[in-house]
Design a protein around this motif. Structure first.
Motif, PDB file in Angstrom:
ATOM      1  N   PRO A 100      45.730  29.547  57.421  1.00  0.00           N
ATOM      2  CA  PRO A 100      45.755  28.209  56.820  1.00  0.00           C
ATOM      3  C   PRO A 100      47.125  27.565  56.955  1.00  0.00           C
ATOM      4  O   PRO A 100      48.151  28.240  56.827  1.00  0.00           O
ATOM      5  CB  PRO A 100      45.411  28.478  55.344  1.00  0.00           C
ATOM      6  CG  PRO A 100      45.798  29.901  55.115  1.00  0.00           C
ATOM      7  CD  PRO A 100      45.552  30.608  56.409  1.00  0.00           C
ATOM      8  N   VAL A 101      47.142  26.272  57.213  1.00  0.00           N
ATOM      9  CA  VAL A 101      48.406  25.551  57.291  1.00  0.00           C
ATOM     10  C   VAL A 101      48.982  25.378  55.896  1.00  0.00           C
ATOM     11  O   VAL A 101      50.179  25.544  55.664  1.00  0.00           O
ATOM     12  CB  VAL A 101      48.202  24.178  57.968  1.00  0.00           C
ATOM     13  CG1 VAL A 101      49.509  23.375  57.979  1.00  0.00           C
ATOM     14  CG2 VAL A 101      47.686  24.360  59.391  1.00  0.00           C
ATOM     15  N   ILE A 102      48.109  25.094  54.929  1.00  0.00           N
ATOM     16  CA  ILE A 102      48.552  24.906  53.543  1.00  0.00           C
ATOM     17  C   ILE A 102      47.342  25.030  52.621  1.00  0.00           C
ATOM     18  O   ILE A 102      46.198  24.909  53.055  1.00  0.00           O
ATOM     19  CB  ILE A 102      49.221  23.521  53.366  1.00  0.00           C
ATOM     20  CG1 ILE A 102      50.048  23.466  52.087  1.00  0.00           C
ATOM     21  CG2 ILE A 102      48.202  22.396  53.413  1.00  0.00           C
ATOM     22  CD1 ILE A 102      50.949  22.240  51.997  1.00  0.00           C
ATOM     23  N   MET A 103      47.611  25.305  51.347  1.00  0.00           N
ATOM     24  CA  MET A 103      46.555  25.332  50.324  1.00  0.00           C
ATOM     25  C   MET A 103      46.623  24.024  49.533  1.00  0.00           C
ATOM     26  O   MET A 103      47.694  23.455  49.336  1.00  0.00           O
ATOM     27  CB  MET A 103      46.750  26.512  49.374  1.00  0.00           C
ATOM     28  CG  MET A 103      46.423  27.863  49.952  1.00  0.00           C
ATOM     29  SD  MET A 103      44.646  28.206  49.991  1.00  0.00           S
ATOM     30  CE  MET A 103      44.279  28.380  48.250  1.00  0.00           C
ATOM     31  N   ASN A 104      45.488  23.584  49.063  1.00  0.00           N
ATOM     32  CA  ASN A 104      45.425  22.391  48.237  1.00  0.00           C
ATOM     33  C   ASN A 104      44.323  22.585  47.213  1.00  0.00           C
ATOM     34  O   ASN A 104      43.517  23.506  47.344  1.00  0.00           O
ATOM     35  CB  ASN A 104      45.145  21.152  49.104  1.00  0.00           C
ATOM     36  CG  ASN A 104      45.676  19.875  48.483  1.00  0.00           C
ATOM     37  OD1 ASN A 104      46.248  19.884  47.392  1.00  0.00           O
ATOM     38  ND2 ASN A 104      45.497  18.761  49.176  1.00  0.00           N
ATOM     39  N   TRP A 105      44.282  21.769  46.203  1.00  0.00           N
ATOM     40  CA  TRP A 105      43.190  21.844  45.239  1.00  0.00           C
ATOM     41  C   TRP A 105      42.931  20.475  44.636  1.00  0.00           C
ATOM     42  O   TRP A 105      43.717  19.551  44.797  1.00  0.00           O
ATOM     43  CB  TRP A 105      43.476  22.871  44.140  1.00  0.00           C
ATOM     44  CG  TRP A 105      44.714  22.638  43.338  1.00  0.00           C
ATOM     45  CD1 TRP A 105      44.850  21.837  42.249  1.00  0.00           C
ATOM     46  CD2 TRP A 105      45.996  23.229  43.553  1.00  0.00           C
ATOM     47  NE1 TRP A 105      46.142  21.892  41.772  1.00  0.00           N
ATOM     48  CE2 TRP A 105      46.856  22.734  42.541  1.00  0.00           C
ATOM     49  CE3 TRP A 105      46.496  24.132  44.494  1.00  0.00           C
ATOM     50  CZ2 TRP A 105      48.198  23.115  42.464  1.00  0.00           C
ATOM     51  CZ3 TRP A 105      47.828  24.506  44.405  1.00  0.00           C
ATOM     52  CH2 TRP A 105      48.659  24.002  43.401  1.00  0.00           C
ATOM     53  N   GLY A 106      41.816  20.350  43.951  1.00  0.00           N
ATOM     54  CA  GLY A 106      41.432  19.069  43.374  1.00  0.00           C
ATOM     55  C   GLY A 106      41.964  18.894  41.966  1.00  0.00           C
ATOM     56  O   GLY A 106      42.185  19.863  41.240  1.00  0.00           O
ATOM     57  N   VAL A 107      42.161  17.651  41.575  1.00  0.00           N
ATOM     58  CA  VAL A 107      42.603  17.334  40.217  1.00  0.00           C
ATOM     59  C   VAL A 107      41.937  16.028  39.780  1.00  0.00           C
ATOM     60  O   VAL A 107      41.770  15.110  40.574  1.00  0.00           O
ATOM     61  CB  VAL A 107      44.138  17.224  40.138  1.00  0.00           C
ATOM     62  CG1 VAL A 107      44.660  16.153  41.079  1.00  0.00           C
ATOM     63  CG2 VAL A 107      44.601  16.930  38.714  1.00  0.00           C
ATOM     64  N   LEU A 108      41.530  15.996  38.536  1.00  0.00           N
ATOM     65  CA  LEU A 108      40.955  14.777  37.957  1.00  0.00           C
ATOM     66  C   LEU A 108      42.100  13.977  37.363  1.00  0.00           C
ATOM     67  O   LEU A 108      42.869  14.491  36.543  1.00  0.00           O
ATOM     68  CB  LEU A 108      39.935  15.127  36.878  1.00  0.00           C
ATOM     69  CG  LEU A 108      39.143  13.949  36.294  1.00  0.00           C
ATOM     70  CD1 LEU A 108      38.181  13.392  37.333  1.00  0.00           C
ATOM     71  CD2 LEU A 108      38.371  14.377  35.045  1.00  0.00           C
ATOM     72  N   VAL A 109      42.243  12.725  37.793  1.00  0.00           N
ATOM     73  CA  VAL A 109      43.302  11.855  37.276  1.00  0.00           C
ATOM     74  C   VAL A 109      42.684  10.752  36.431  1.00  0.00           C
ATOM     75  O   VAL A 109      41.516  10.392  36.606  1.00  0.00           O
ATOM     76  CB  VAL A 109      44.147  11.253  38.424  1.00  0.00           C
ATOM     77  CG1 VAL A 109      44.834  12.343  39.221  1.00  0.00           C
ATOM     78  CG2 VAL A 109      43.280  10.391  39.359  1.00  0.00           C
ATOM     79  N   SER A 110      43.488  10.192  35.518  1.00  0.00           N
ATOM     80  CA  SER A 110      42.987   9.144  34.639  1.00  0.00           C
ATOM     81  C   SER A 110      44.154   8.325  34.106  1.00  0.00           C
ATOM     82  O   SER A 110      45.314   8.749  34.190  1.00  0.00           O
ATOM     83  CB  SER A 110      42.200   9.757  33.473  1.00  0.00           C
ATOM     84  OG  SER A 110      41.709   8.741  32.607  1.00  0.00           O
ATOM     85  N   PHE A 111      43.852   7.154  33.548  1.00  0.00           N
ATOM     86  CA  PHE A 111      44.896   6.349  32.915  1.00  0.00           C
ATOM     87  C   PHE A 111      44.954   6.636  31.412  1.00  0.00           C
ATOM     88  O   PHE A 111      45.747   6.046  30.693  1.00  0.00           O
ATOM     89  CB  PHE A 111      44.666   4.844  33.154  1.00  0.00           C
ATOM     90  CG  PHE A 111      43.334   4.339  32.665  1.00  0.00           C
ATOM     91  CD1 PHE A 111      43.084   4.118  31.316  1.00  0.00           C
ATOM     92  CD2 PHE A 111      42.313   4.080  33.562  1.00  0.00           C
ATOM     93  CE1 PHE A 111      41.863   3.658  30.879  1.00  0.00           C
ATOM     94  CE2 PHE A 111      41.084   3.622  33.135  1.00  0.00           C
ATOM     95  CZ  PHE A 111      40.853   3.416  31.780  1.00  0.00           C
ATOM     96  N   LYS A 112      44.115   7.561  30.953  1.00  0.00           N
ATOM     97  CA  LYS A 112      44.085   7.927  29.539  1.00  0.00           C
ATOM     98  C   LYS A 112      44.013   9.448  29.415  1.00  0.00           C
ATOM     99  O   LYS A 112      43.717  10.150  30.373  1.00  0.00           O
ATOM    100  CB  LYS A 112      42.874   7.293  28.843  1.00  0.00           C
ATOM    101  CG  LYS A 112      41.541   7.675  29.474  1.00  0.00           C
ATOM    102  CD  LYS A 112      40.371   6.998  28.775  1.00  0.00           C
ATOM    103  CE  LYS A 112      40.125   7.583  27.402  1.00  0.00           C
ATOM    104  NZ  LYS A 112      38.877   7.057  26.799  1.00  0.00           N
ATOM    105  N   THR A 113      44.294   9.933  28.250  1.00  0.00           N
ATOM    106  CA  THR A 113      44.226  11.369  28.005  1.00  0.00           C
ATOM    107  C   THR A 113      42.767  11.792  27.871  1.00  0.00           C
ATOM    108  O   THR A 113      42.022  11.229  27.065  1.00  0.00           O
ATOM    109  CB  THR A 113      44.983  11.741  26.712  1.00  0.00           C
ATOM    110  OG1 THR A 113      46.341  11.326  26.842  1.00  0.00           O
ATOM    111  CG2 THR A 113      44.929  13.245  26.475  1.00  0.00           C
ATOM    112  N   LEU A 114      42.368  12.773  28.674  1.00  0.00           N
ATOM    113  CA  LEU A 114      40.998  13.285  28.615  1.00  0.00           C
ATOM    114  C   LEU A 114      41.027  14.720  28.108  1.00  0.00           C
ATOM    115  O   LEU A 114      41.580  15.603  28.755  1.00  0.00           O
ATOM    116  CB  LEU A 114      40.354  13.235  30.007  1.00  0.00           C
ATOM    117  CG  LEU A 114      40.139  11.848  30.632  1.00  0.00           C
ATOM    118  CD1 LEU A 114      39.560  11.994  32.031  1.00  0.00           C
ATOM    119  CD2 LEU A 114      39.207  11.015  29.763  1.00  0.00           C
ATOM    120  N   GLU A 115      40.482  14.934  26.943  1.00  0.00           N
ATOM    121  CA  GLU A 115      40.462  16.270  26.351  1.00  0.00           C
ATOM    122  C   GLU A 115      39.195  17.039  26.713  1.00  0.00           C
ATOM    123  O   GLU A 115      39.180  18.265  26.722  1.00  0.00           O
ATOM    124  CB  GLU A 115      40.564  16.167  24.810  1.00  0.00           C
ATOM    125  CG  GLU A 115      41.830  15.472  24.318  1.00  0.00           C
ATOM    126  CD  GLU A 115      43.085  16.271  24.598  1.00  0.00           C
ATOM    127  OE1 GLU A 115      42.959  17.478  24.883  1.00  0.00           O
ATOM    128  OE2 GLU A 115      44.189  15.697  24.539  1.00  0.00           O
TER     129      GLU A 115
END
Length: 439
Positions: A100-115
């Motif tokens: 593999p050239v590099i590892m990556n992963w997903g992230v959920l982004v938001s404009f507010k705090t999500l608990e």
């Protein structure tokens, strides 16, 4: 006369023999692959250049959306797509290079705090069409019976922009895309929902003429060499324009702003000053957070994570282990011997070769590493030690290996830090036992 004709025949035919035609698809995913004023650029393009692919083949680059490029690859219109996540499903259709050239992963982004993930139920969630993280997040949301309204965009930046503008309450992007765009879109924050670490590689359609060439082998040798020599790290970091000094400067700025805030707060006790101090303090924390986040990617092209980032991934793996009832273990290894950059580069390369896809490597200290093994089955310490020792000897690296293993037990409700500590404690026992045996 015949010799002359023969010479002319080979003279004009030779370029055709030396330069085979190949069409390569690339898309907008800075800094891994992107369009730079009509020309392909990015880390994956740099690998192709170093591997000599551009010099050995008549290459035509095709720029487009990722989903569209994969469709063209399936139909045989193009021969290769760069920066593709290696998954079991895709492995049925494509041939991937091994390293593999590099590892990556997903992230959920938001404009507010999500608990809680249920907070996005019925809300607009921006996604990148055809993206692996979109597919994985779709499965995660379904497992929680959460049904957002997914809104498709062409690029990660468009997803982040949509969240920043309030068009979507959240967005699914790669963590590299978030880091790159975090300054440009300040309203968007990464949430605690991190998922699906994947290996990013080059993909060729199975059955294509190019798949029979030695392209993938050339790429693998080049990537391995670039990792061992540090060249891949150097190129990767150049796209961010950062260094370890930048990380320290960010932390220094945090301290300066904090002390200024404390001084102001001491001198004046008015409410508006308190509000001002709070805003400054939060701004300082954000400066420091981004400095640390950017510094943490300095060595990621090696496929090995800093302790801080590694713990975050381990936490998510522990959650997956509980939810999917899968075995999870942590192995801590200490390499005692010559700790030159060259020898440790070989050690890291051997570690990568001895883990399976989905497992991760965490760099704890100079010569100590932790392996996170997901769906590991049964782990035999001595078998693993012998396998590593044999590989090290073949690479002319003389060092002793101490190993500790800890199994994750969901019912114990243990933290990620404590799990690593348990494995470290077992490793220390292993060291003590070997000392006694030497006596």
């Amino acid at each position: 006369m015949k010799r002359g004709l023969s010479f002319l025949f080979y003279f004009f035919l030779m370029p055709t023999l030396l330069f085979s035609a190949i069409k390569i698809g690339y898309y907008d995913n800075y800094p891994l692959t992107y369009d730079d004023n009509g020309k392909p650029n990015g880390l994956f393009i740099d690998v192709l250049k170093t591997a000599g692919i551009l010099a050995s083949y008549d290459v035509e680059f095709i720029f487009g959306e990722f989903a569209e490029l994969m469709q063209q690859l399936n139909k045989g219109y193009i021969d290769m797509v760069v920066c593709v996540a290696h998954t079991p499903e895709r492995e049925k259709l494509y041939s991937f290079n091994a390293e593999p050239v590099i590892m990556n992963w997903g992230v959920l982004v938001s404009f507010k705090t999500l608990e809680d993930i249920r907070e996005i139920d019925g809300k607009n969630v921006a996604v990148n069409r055809g993206d692996i993280y979109y597919q994985k997040f779709l499965e995660i949301a379904q497992s929680f019976d959460v049904k957002p309204n997914y809104v498709g965009y062409d690029t990660y930046e468009n997803v982040i922009r949509a969240v920043n503008n309030g068009e979507a309450v959240a967005g699914v992007v790669s963590r590299l895309a978030y880091l790159i765009n975090s300054t440009k879109y300040p309203k968007v924050r990464a949430t605690s929902f991190v998922f699906s670490p994947v290996q990013l590689k080059f993909a060729i359609r199975k059955g294509s003429e190019v798949a029979n060439e030695d392209i993938l082998e050339k790429i693998d040798k080049t990537v391995s060499f670039m990792k061992a020599s540090g060249e891949l790290d150097k190129i990767f970091n150049s796209y961010f324009g950062i260094s370890r000094e930048a990380g320290r400067q960010g932390f220094q700025m945090y301290l300066i702003l904090t002390f200024i805030g404390i001084y102001v707060l001491t001198i004046a006790g008015f409410m508006h000053v308190i509000k001002l101090q709070k805003a400054r303090y939060e701004a300082a924390l954000e400066v420091n957070r981004q400095a640390i986040a950017r510094e943490s990617i300095l060595n990621e092209s090696r496929g090995i994570y800093t302790y801080t980032i590694g713990l975050e991934i381990l936490k998510k793996y522990m959650e997956l282990s509980k939810r999917e009832n899968q075995l999870l273990g942590v192995v801590v290894l200490e390499f005692d011997g010559k700790n030159s950059e060259e020898s440790m580069g070989k050690v890291e390369s051997i570690l990568r070769q001895n883990i399976k896809e989905g497992d991760i490597i965490i760099h704890i200290s100079q010569n100590t590493y932790a392996l996170v093994l997901y769906k590991y089955g049964v782990f035999f310490v001595e078998h693993f030690r012998k396998r590593l020792t044999d590989s090290l000897k073949k690479s002319n690296v003389d060092c002793d290996i101490s190993i500790g293993f800890a199994k994750f037990l969901p019912e114990k409700n243990i933290s990620a830090e404590a799990l690593v500590y348990e494995a470290t404690a077992e490793m220390e026992k292993d060291k003590e036992f070997k000392k006694k045996m030497d006596i």
